[in-house]
Design a protein around this motif. Structure first.
Motif, PDB file in Angstrom:
ATOM      1  N   LYS A 141     -32.198  96.580 -36.144  1.00 22.29           N
ATOM      2  CA  LYS A 141     -33.499  97.215 -35.908  1.00 22.29           C
ATOM      3  C   LYS A 141     -34.608  96.166 -35.842  1.00 22.29           C
ATOM      4  O   LYS A 141     -35.513  96.247 -34.999  1.00 22.29           O
ATOM      5  N   THR A 142     -34.541  95.161 -36.727  1.00 21.00           N
ATOM      6  CA  THR A 142     -35.545  94.108 -36.727  1.00 21.00           C
ATOM      7  C   THR A 142     -35.455  93.278 -35.457  1.00 21.00           C
ATOM      8  O   THR A 142     -36.477  92.912 -34.859  1.00 21.00           O
ATOM      9  N   GLY A 145     -36.775  95.394 -32.479  1.00 22.17           N
ATOM     10  CA  GLY A 145     -38.175  95.767 -32.569  1.00 22.17           C
ATOM     11  C   GLY A 145     -39.124  94.645 -32.914  1.00 22.17           C
ATOM     12  O   GLY A 145     -40.297  94.903 -33.229  1.00 22.17           O
ATOM     13  N   TYR A 147     -40.844  92.557 -31.243  1.00 26.26           N
ATOM     14  CA  TYR A 147     -42.073  92.456 -30.449  1.00 26.26           C
ATOM     15  C   TYR A 147     -42.882  93.758 -30.428  1.00 26.26           C
ATOM     16  O   TYR A 147     -43.932  93.816 -29.798  1.00 26.26           O
ATOM     17  N   ASP A 148     -42.399  94.791 -31.097  1.00 22.02           N
ATOM     18  CA  ASP A 148     -43.067  96.082 -31.093  1.00 22.02           C
ATOM     19  C   ASP A 148     -43.993  96.213 -32.305  1.00 22.02           C
ATOM     20  O   ASP A 148     -44.093  95.312 -33.142  1.00 22.02           O
ATOM     21  N   GLY A 149     -44.648  97.374 -32.432  1.00 25.18           N
ATOM     22  CA  GLY A 149     -45.496  97.653 -33.582  1.00 25.18           C
ATOM     23  C   GLY A 149     -46.611  96.639 -33.721  1.00 25.18           C
ATOM     24  O   GLY A 149     -47.379  96.414 -32.774  1.00 25.18           O
ATOM     25  N   GLY A 151     -46.439  93.587 -33.589  1.00 22.95           N
ATOM     26  CA  GLY A 151     -46.201  92.400 -32.768  1.00 22.95           C
ATOM     27  C   GLY A 151     -45.546  91.285 -33.548  1.00 22.95           C
ATOM     28  O   GLY A 151     -45.381  91.346 -34.768  1.00 22.95           O
ATOM     29  N   ARG A 156     -42.682  87.987 -39.798  1.00 20.99           N
ATOM     30  CA  ARG A 156     -41.650  88.896 -39.291  1.00 20.99           C
ATOM     31  C   ARG A 156     -40.400  88.116 -38.902  1.00 20.99           C
ATOM     32  O   ARG A 156     -39.275  88.579 -39.109  1.00 20.99           O
ATOM     33  N   GLN A 191     -41.487  90.419 -21.869  1.00 17.46           N
ATOM     34  CA  GLN A 191     -40.254  91.076 -21.443  1.00 17.46           C
ATOM     35  C   GLN A 191     -39.122  90.717 -22.407  1.00 17.46           C
ATOM     36  O   GLN A 191     -38.206  89.984 -22.056  1.00 17.46           O
ATOM     37  N   PRO A 192     -39.155  91.248 -23.631  1.00 15.19           N
ATOM     38  CA  PRO A 192     -38.115  90.919 -24.618  1.00 15.19           C
ATOM     39  C   PRO A 192     -36.730  91.269 -24.092  1.00 15.19           C
ATOM     40  O   PRO A 192     -36.517  92.389 -23.605  1.00 15.19           O
ATOM     41  N   ARG A 195     -34.929  94.516 -25.637  1.00 12.23           N
ATOM     42  CA  ARG A 195     -35.578  95.822 -25.668  1.00 12.23           C
ATOM     43  C   ARG A 195     -34.822  96.773 -24.742  1.00 12.23           C
ATOM     44  O   ARG A 195     -34.594  96.460 -23.577  1.00 12.23           O
TER      45      ARG A 195
END
Length: 274
Positions: A141-142, A145, A147-149, A151, A156, A191-192, A195
């Protein structure tokens, strides 16, 4: 770090390292933020370059290589790029070492073009299915994600890398800073590569009936304390691949080749010996 080279495969520039001489050994990286071919195998390349020609690419979407298209299927598109790289370099067949996503890519190559692989070493590879563990893990999950939330941030990244190893105290500030610099490449931020996109979720290779017909000598290595790909995810692969050996490394997380580099190098060297 040694200077790398570039090859263009179907319009995609792939950065790779080409070290040593002898039988070809392809080393495929995992997919965490800031990962590159060299950073994944910095403790292994020099050892194997004494006896092998080591090819270690940055998967497209990572390092200095071009980006992976958002609709490209995982791991099939990457597998095609690696086979294309071998074609460009005039390599018909090679031994493969793959960590995490790299192991899944090696397995996909074995399924689609078995004649291109001699032996495989898979470390905590994707493509299996946990028997009893909760999945996806917090590590996955880490990774997905990052690059989300809020950032990406160094903290992180530190949290992610702590989940990759048994002993977080072994992680140096220099390692974290190098990975963070790579992770903050504007192309990758925009563009991860991991994702989920139009290409869908990664393929469930354990469902492929061809696994039971793979001819390759295969060594599966797993860290007992792996918090990214749980140990029992390897059971389905071990049971299906006819010539698979399964070795569990104690006090070890997801980076077997990094946390126990000397032991990893000895074991793999013995496995690859003629």
């Amino acid at each position: 770090m040694a200077e790398g080279r570039f090859a263009t495969i179907s319009g995609v520039n792939i950065h790779y390292h080409d070290e040593g001489q002898g039988p070809v050994l392809v080393m495929l990286q995992g997919s965490g933020p800031g990962a590159t071919g060299w950073s994944n195998y910095s403790r292994n390349i020099a050892h194997f370059a004494r006896t092998h020609r080591v090819i270690c690419p940055d998967l497209p979407g990572f390092g200095k290589s071009d980006m992976k298209p958002v609709d490209a299927p995982i791991p099939g598109w990457w597998a095609g790029m690696i086979v294309g790289l071998l074609d460009t370099l005039g390599i018909d067949k090679a031994d493969f070492v793959g960590n995490s996503m790299g192991g899944m890519i090696a397995l996909k190559i074995a399924l689609e073009t078995p004649e291109r692989i001699n032996r495989m070493v898979l470390m905590g590879p994707g493509g299996g299915s946990p028997v009893s563990s909760v999945f996806p893990t917090e590590g996955i999950k880490t990774l997905v994600g990052f690059y989300d939330g809020p950032g990406p941030s160094l903290e992180r990244l530190r949290s992610f890398t702590n989940q990759m190893v048994f002993d977080p105290g072994a992680l140096t500030d220099d390692l974290l800073e190098q990975r963070f610099e790579a992770a903050m490449d504007p192309r990758i931020v925009a563009q991860p590569p991991m994702r989920p996109g139009p290409g869908g979720m990664p393929e469930e290779l354990w469902r492929d009936a061809r696994l039971t017909r793979l001819p390759h000598e295969t060594l599966i290595l797993w860290g007992r304390e792996d918090r990214v790909m749980p140990l029992d995810a390897g059971f389905t692969l071990m049971k299906q691949i006819p010539r698979a050996r399964f070795l569990v490394m104690p006090q070890c997380g997801h980076w077997v080749q990094w946390e126990h580099a000397d032991e990893f190098n000895r074991i793999v060297e013995g496995f690859l010996a003629p």
